[in-house]
Every structure is written in structure tokens, then in C-alpha cells.
Write a protein that holds these residues in place. Structure first.
Motif, mmCIF file in Angstrom:
data_model
loop_
_atom_site.group_PDB
_atom_site.id
_atom_site.type_symbol
_atom_site.label_atom_id
_atom_site.label_comp_id
_atom_site.label_asym_id
_atom_site.label_seq_id
_atom_site.Cartn_x
_atom_site.Cartn_y
_atom_site.Cartn_z
ATOM 1 N N THR A 401 20.522 -6.708 3.816
ATOM 2 C CA THR A 401 20.339 -7.339 5.122
ATOM 3 C C THR A 401 20.120 -6.255 6.176
ATOM 4 O O THR A 401 20.916 -5.320 6.284
ATOM 5 N N TYR A 402 19.028 -6.401 6.926
ATOM 6 C CA TYR A 402 18.658 -5.456 7.986
ATOM 7 C C TYR A 402 18.832 -6.171 9.326
ATOM 8 O O TYR A 402 18.249 -7.237 9.548
ATOM 9 N N SER A 403 19.631 -5.579 10.211
ATOM 10 C CA SER A 403 19.942 -6.212 11.494
ATOM 11 C C SER A 403 19.159 -5.556 12.633
ATOM 12 O O SER A 403 18.993 -4.323 12.664
ATOM 13 N N PHE A 404 18.712 -6.385 13.582
ATOM 14 C CA PHE A 404 17.936 -5.911 14.737
ATOM 15 C C PHE A 404 18.498 -6.559 16.001
ATOM 16 O O PHE A 404 18.708 -7.774 16.052
ATOM 17 N N ASN A 405 18.739 -5.757 17.017
ATOM 18 C CA ASN A 405 19.293 -6.249 18.276
ATOM 19 C C ASN A 405 18.160 -6.726 19.198
ATOM 20 O O ASN A 405 17.607 -5.957 19.993
ATOM 21 N N THR A 406 17.789 -7.996 19.065
ATOM 22 C CA THR A 406 16.754 -8.592 19.896
ATOM 23 C C THR A 406 17.028 -10.088 20.052
ATOM 24 O O THR A 406 17.478 -10.736 19.097
ATOM 25 N N ASP A 407 16.769 -10.599 21.246
ATOM 26 C CA ASP A 407 16.922 -12.031 21.481
ATOM 27 C C ASP A 407 15.667 -12.804 21.115
ATOM 28 O O ASP A 407 15.684 -14.045 21.072
ATOM 29 N N VAL A 408 14.578 -12.081 20.866
ATOM 30 C CA VAL A 408 13.301 -12.700 20.535
ATOM 31 C C VAL A 408 13.099 -12.650 19.020
ATOM 32 O O VAL A 408 13.336 -11.612 18.387
ATOM 33 N N LYS A 409 12.682 -13.754 18.439
ATOM 34 C CA LYS A 409 12.482 -13.787 16.990
ATOM 35 C C LYS A 409 11.403 -12.789 16.573
ATOM 36 O O LYS A 409 10.283 -12.807 17.112
ATOM 37 N N PRO A 410 11.714 -11.890 15.640
ATOM 38 C CA PRO A 410 10.740 -10.899 15.192
ATOM 39 C C PRO A 410 9.523 -11.563 14.543
ATOM 40 O O PRO A 410 9.658 -12.568 13.829
ATOM 41 N N GLU A 411 8.355 -10.979 14.816
ATOM 42 C CA GLU A 411 7.115 -11.502 14.226
ATOM 43 C C GLU A 411 6.605 -10.647 13.080
ATOM 44 O O GLU A 411 5.994 -11.154 12.138
ATOM 45 N N LYS A 412 6.864 -9.313 13.177
ATOM 46 C CA LYS A 412 6.333 -8.408 12.153
ATOM 47 C C LYS A 412 7.377 -7.352 11.811
ATOM 48 O O LYS A 412 8.149 -6.919 12.682
ATOM 49 N N LEU A 413 7.374 -6.956 10.529
ATOM 50 C CA LEU A 413 8.212 -5.851 10.064
ATOM 51 C C LEU A 413 7.339 -4.612 9.960
ATOM 52 O O LEU A 413 6.279 -4.637 9.329
ATOM 53 N N MET A 414 7.808 -3.522 10.550
ATOM 54 C CA MET A 414 7.040 -2.282 10.528
ATOM 55 C C MET A 414 7.810 -1.231 9.720
ATOM 56 O O MET A 414 8.930 -0.850 10.087
ATOM 57 N N VAL A 415 7.224 -0.800 8.620
ATOM 58 C CA VAL A 415 7.833 0.197 7.740
ATOM 59 C C VAL A 415 6.742 1.164 7.289
ATOM 60 O O VAL A 415 5.626 0.746 6.967
ATOM 61 N N ASP A 416 7.065 2.448 7.307
ATOM 62 C CA ASP A 416 6.065 3.461 6.931
ATOM 63 C C ASP A 416 5.733 3.420 5.441
ATOM 64 O O ASP A 416 4.603 3.668 5.025
ATOM 65 N N GLY A 417 6.745 3.148 4.607
ATOM 66 C CA GLY A 417 6.518 3.134 3.169
ATOM 67 C C GLY A 417 7.829 3.008 2.414
ATOM 68 O O GLY A 417 8.877 2.742 2.997
ATOM 69 N N PHE A 418 7.761 3.226 1.097
ATOM 70 C CA PHE A 418 8.973 3.150 0.287
ATOM 71 C C PHE A 418 8.852 4.034 -0.938
ATOM 72 O O PHE A 418 7.751 4.293 -1.452
ATOM 73 N N ASP A 419 10.006 4.533 -1.377
ATOM 74 C CA ASP A 419 10.092 5.304 -2.622
ATOM 75 C C ASP A 419 10.279 4.342 -3.779
ATOM 76 O O ASP A 419 10.968 3.324 -3.650
ATOM 77 N N TYR A 420 9.703 4.679 -4.928
ATOM 78 C CA TYR A 420 9.876 3.840 -6.122
ATOM 79 C C TYR A 420 9.560 4.661 -7.359
ATOM 80 O O TYR A 420 9.096 5.807 -7.257
ATOM 81 N N ILE A 421 9.850 4.100 -8.525
ATOM 82 C CA ILE A 421 9.531 4.772 -9.783
ATOM 83 C C ILE A 421 8.095 4.407 -10.144
ATOM 84 O O ILE A 421 7.800 3.253 -10.466
ATOM 85 N N LYS A 422 7.239 5.395 -10.097
ATOM 86 C CA LYS A 422 5.812 5.160 -10.282
ATOM 87 C C LYS A 422 5.376 5.549 -11.694
ATOM 88 O O LYS A 422 5.832 6.550 -12.244
ATOM 89 N N THR A 423 4.512 4.760 -12.277
ATOM 90 C CA THR A 423 3.946 5.080 -13.593
ATOM 91 C C THR A 423 2.786 6.056 -13.415
ATOM 92 O O THR A 423 1.843 5.783 -12.675
ATOM 93 N N TYR A 424 2.865 7.204 -14.094
ATOM 94 C CA TYR A 424 1.811 8.218 -14.026
ATOM 95 C C TYR A 424 1.045 8.332 -15.340
ATOM 96 O O TYR A 424 -0.178 8.415 -15.352
ATOM 97 N N ASN A 425 1.773 8.397 -16.464
ATOM 98 C CA ASN A 425 1.161 8.547 -17.790
ATOM 99 C C ASN A 425 0.168 9.705 -17.828
ATOM 100 O O ASN A 425 -0.968 9.570 -18.300
ATOM 101 N N LYS A 426 0.623 10.867 -17.374
ATOM 102 C CA LYS A 426 -0.198 12.079 -17.390
ATOM 103 C C LYS A 426 0.161 12.913 -18.613
ATOM 104 O O LYS A 426 1.336 13.188 -18.871
ATOM 105 N N THR A 427 -0.842 13.319 -19.379
ATOM 106 C CA THR A 427 -0.619 14.048 -20.628
ATOM 107 C C THR A 427 -1.012 15.522 -20.488
ATOM 108 O O THR A 427 -2.083 15.836 -19.962
ATOM 109 N N ILE A 428 -0.134 16.388 -20.960
ATOM 110 C CA ILE A 428 -0.429 17.810 -21.045
ATOM 111 C C ILE A 428 -0.500 18.174 -22.518
ATOM 112 O O ILE A 428 0.435 17.911 -23.284
ATOM 113 N N THR A 429 -1.594 18.762 -22.928
ATOM 114 C CA THR A 429 -1.733 19.232 -24.299
ATOM 115 C C THR A 429 -1.289 20.681 -24.373
ATOM 116 O O THR A 429 -1.797 21.532 -23.655
ATOM 117 N N VAL A 430 -0.324 20.947 -25.234
ATOM 118 C CA VAL A 430 0.232 22.284 -25.354
ATOM 119 C C VAL A 430 -0.551 23.082 -26.388
ATOM 120 O O VAL A 430 -0.691 22.643 -27.523
#
Length: 436
Positions: A401-430
């Protein structure tokens, strides 16, 4: 502005485990709590820690370990080695017999039976024999632990401990796994400890160490290879294969100069077959954050091909447009390859609460998290701890739960981005260097 919970979930172990020059290094001991297994006449290994991220190159070491029977019919994995009594280990052509004992005041005898060592680890086999007429209570933890192992290069960290009781419960047979010791060491000292009330008793046992008997052959390879990731590069530096394990070392060069939030998962393939992963730990490589990945032994003496696959790793997804809050529901919003759920927007006594759900290891960038309400940007004022949200289809998401101090109902959420576990599947041949 990350929550305490988010910080706790970050996989940033800052354990320094690189080998420094002897005069500079004093390795810190990790506390080890042994848990007895079922009764058997021989010790059984507890599962080793399992693995993630890496790559490789064959380096010629400055010290050549004795090369007897690394490959061939005598080759055993560390799991097999640790499940044998030391007499069986010797029968397979491994190890240095020690047979050094200490008798305690109550008649208990602690005996170091022998050691196996290589460039990756040292396995120490020991027994604890009770006085005549006494038996172990198998429902309790073994009363003795290892305080430290001291060698020429300093203290070696305890990595694992496992063992079992004899059928008559008069003997405990155990194996400890330590970090590697210097091949130039001539004497090793193992300090056992036990607690009697509030008093901690120490029992050091020193013994002569012979690298020519304790060590088997080593294969080292070096690789200058790297994989670009969202916020920097993962570098793979070296691999060392031995009878106790296969270790891949590397380091990170990330934009923030720190350890990644997620180490991810790296697989090792030899001749097209995956080598079992057993663990990963963070390290420091000079001034750069590093890692060591542990795998089982390489199961062949004819290596035709070797690949390192970075399956997944820490990723960052930018959010280019504000997210509409007009119709909150349990339906997901696809952003890149990940999903977020705006579950509710609720009026409170101090403003508005927004419940946002996501995968367990997806974390919103909260430094600039805000909403747009009546044309005004309102930053987040409070974030709760995450809690599970069961989708009733076999999947569990995590919501906050994210709380915001405003009397006006929010219309949009603004977020720069997020961290996550990303699939890369990059192969190095030794590159494979053929042994002469």
C-alpha cells in the motif's frame, strides 16, 4: 526511498572471500550450526549451497599441485567424498591421513582423521568418541562446533558441515568444508568449541600438513569474457576444476558500482551436459564487487566443449508513460515483459492509498514515485511492507500500500521504473585448451 523490507531482500552478500597475500589476509569465520541426519554407519552430506552467474579461462598457477588420479576411475564428486568414511576415502586414493586426537576432561576424544585439499576447498574428516557407557542424544545438535582453521595464509572460512552417528550412538563422524589453504602451509590448527552454560570452551588441535598427500590435481582456466546487462556488465574471470568442486570467479561493473540486487542464475555446460550448481557467494575483487559460483566436479576427462549461460540476472524496466488510475482492478498492466496490478485507489483520513501488486522480486523505483492529482505532483508519503496476494491459480503475487497526502483523487501514477529478474539467456563459449 527503498523500504527496509526491500533492502533485506536484496542479494548483496558482502563476504570477502578472495585470497589476499598471507600477510594481509585474516579470513573471518562463518558460524556453523550442524544438524544431525538419520542414523547411519557413515556420514551423509547435507546439501551444498546452490549457484548462479559466471564464466572462464585456464590460468597456470604459480604452484603446481600434485597430480595423481584427478580423472579416471577414481574420480569422485565432493558429495560422494563427504559421504564416505575417511578410510574409504583413502582407499580411493585421496587425502592425507592425520589421526591427531585430543582427550577432554570428561574422557571424550576428538580425532582429526584426515584432510583432502585442493585449490577450491579443504575437507576435514573428524570423529567424536564418547567415554565408555555414554551415548549421544540424536535428538540434539552435536555439542561441538569448529571455531576456525588456521593456516599459513590466515583463517579459512567454514563453508559447510555435515555428519552422522554410529549405529550404537557412541561416535559422531563429521566432515567440515573450509575455504582453500595455502599449499605452502606446513601446520594447520583446527579449533573445536563447545558451550557449557555461558562458558565457551576451545579445543585447538594442530597437525602437520603435507600438500603432496592432501592435494589432488587442479585444472585452471582463465577467460576474459563478459555479458552486458541493463545496468552494466557481468565479467567472467576464471574457472578452477578440482575433485572437490568447480569454482567460477567473476566481477560486476554496474552503473552504481555496487553488488546487483539479484545475482540471478548461471548454468555451466560441459560436452552439452549441465553441471550441477551448488552455490554462490559474493566477494570483493580489488575495488570491484565480485562473485564465486560453485558447481559439481566436471564429470569427464575429455572436455570437448564448455559453455557458460547467464540465464537470468538483475534487470531494470523503464516506465515511459504515467499509469492511469482511472479504473483499478485485479487485471494486470503489461510494462515491457513484466506485469503490475493497480488493485485499488481508496480515500483515507489523510489522503489516498493505492494498492499495487507485482511479482515477489519486482521492486518499484520509489525514489521519485508520485501521483498526479488535480494537476499537482504528490510524492509518496508512506509504503507498507509487502504481503502475499494469492491469485488462486497457483500463482502468488506481492502487494503493498502506497499512501499519498492529497485531498484530490489521483489520476495517474508516475514511476521511473522497476527492478526485476530479467531473462537474458546469454551464452559464452569457453575455448578448450587441449592437455598435452
Amino acid at each position: 526511498m527503498r523500504t527496509i523490507e526491500e533492502k533485506l531482500q536484496e542479494h548483496k552478500q558482502n563476504m570477502n572471500i578472495i585470497q589476499a597475500p598471507p600477510e594481509l589476509e585474516d579470513r573471518l569465520r562463518n558460524a556453523l550450526q550442524q544438524v544431525p541426519t538419520k542414523k547411519k554407519s557413515k556420514p551423509r552430506a547435507v546439501a551444498w549451497v546452490a549457484a548462479i552467474a559466471a564464466a572462464v579461462v585456464l590460468l597456470a598457477g604459480t604452484y603446481q599441485y600434485p597430480a595423481f588420479a584427478y580423472y579416471g576411475g577414481k574420480l569422485l564428486s565432493s558429495m560422494e567424498l563427504s559421504s564416505l568414511s575417511f578410510s574409504d576415502v583413502v582407499d580411493h586414493g585421496y587425502g592425507q591421513t592425520v589421526e591427531k586426537s585430543k582427550t577432554l576432561d570428561d574422557g571424550t576424544v576428538i580425532t582429526i582423521e584426515g584432510v583432502i585439499a585442493d585449490d577450491n576447498a579443504l575437507l576435514l574428516y573428524y570423529t567424536v568418541d564418547l567415554p565408555e557407557g555414554s551415548v549421544f542424544n540424536v535428538d540434539e545438535s552435536i555439542r561441538f562446533g569448529i571455531d576456525k582453521l588456521h593456516s599459513f595464509q590466515g583463517n579459512s572460512n567454514v563453508r559447510e558441515g555435515y555428519g552422522n552417528y554410529s549405529d550404537d550412538r557412541t561416535r559422531f563422524m563429521g566432515v567440515y568444508k573450509f575455504g582453500p589453504v595455502s599449499p605452502f602451509s606446513r601446520t594447520l590448527t583446527v579449533t573445536f568449541d563447545e558451550w557449557k552454560g555461558k562458558e565457551r570452551l576451545l579445543y585447538p588441535i594442530s597437525f602437520k600438513y603435507d600438500a603432496n598427500k592432501a592435494m589432488n590435481s587442479i585444472i585452471k582456466e582463465k577467460l576474459t569474457a563478459s555479458v552486458p546487462v541493463d545496468q552494466g556488465t557481468v565479467h567472467y574471470d576464471a574457472i578452477t576444476a578440482s575433485p572437490t568442486s568447480t569454482i567460477i570467479k567473476g566481477h560486476y561493473e554496474l552503473d552504481n558500482g555496487e553488488f546487483p540486487r539479484f545475482m540471478g542464475k548461471t548454468k555451466l555446460y560441459v560436452n552439452g551436459t549441465e553441471v550441477g550448481a551448488r552455490g554462490g557467494r559474493s566477494s570483493n575483487t580489488g575495488d570491484k564487487p565480485g562473485f564465486e559460483l560453485e558447481y559439481d566436479i566436471i564429470p569427464t576427462d575429455k572436455v570437448e566443449s564448455m559453455q557458460i549461460v547467464l540465464e537470468n540476472f538483475s534487470g531494470y524496466q523503464k516506465v515511459e508513460e504515467p499509469i492511469s488510475l482511472a479504473s483499478p482492478s485485479d487485471r494486470s498492466i503489461l510494462i515491457g515483459n513484466e506485469k503490475l496490478w493497480i488493485r485499488s485507489v481508496t480515500r483515507t483520513g489523510t489522503g489516498y492509498d493505492i494498492v499495487i501488486a507485482r511479482k515477489q522480486f519486482t521492486f518499484l523505483d520509489t525514489d521519485t514515485l508520485a501521483v498526479e492529482a488535480g494537476g499537482i505532483t504528490v510524492p509518496v508519503s508512506n509504503i507498507t511492507q509487502s504481503r502475499p496476494w494469492d491469485l488462486k491459480n497457483g500463482n502468488i503475487m506481492w502487494e503493498q500500500t502506497y499512501s499519498f497526502n492529497t485531498d484530490v483523487k489521483p489520476e495517474k501514477l508516475m514511476v521511473d521504473g522497476f527492478d526485476y529478474i530479467k531473462t537474458y539467456n546469454k551464452t559464452i563459449t569457453v575455448p578448450i585448451k587441449k592437455n598435452e
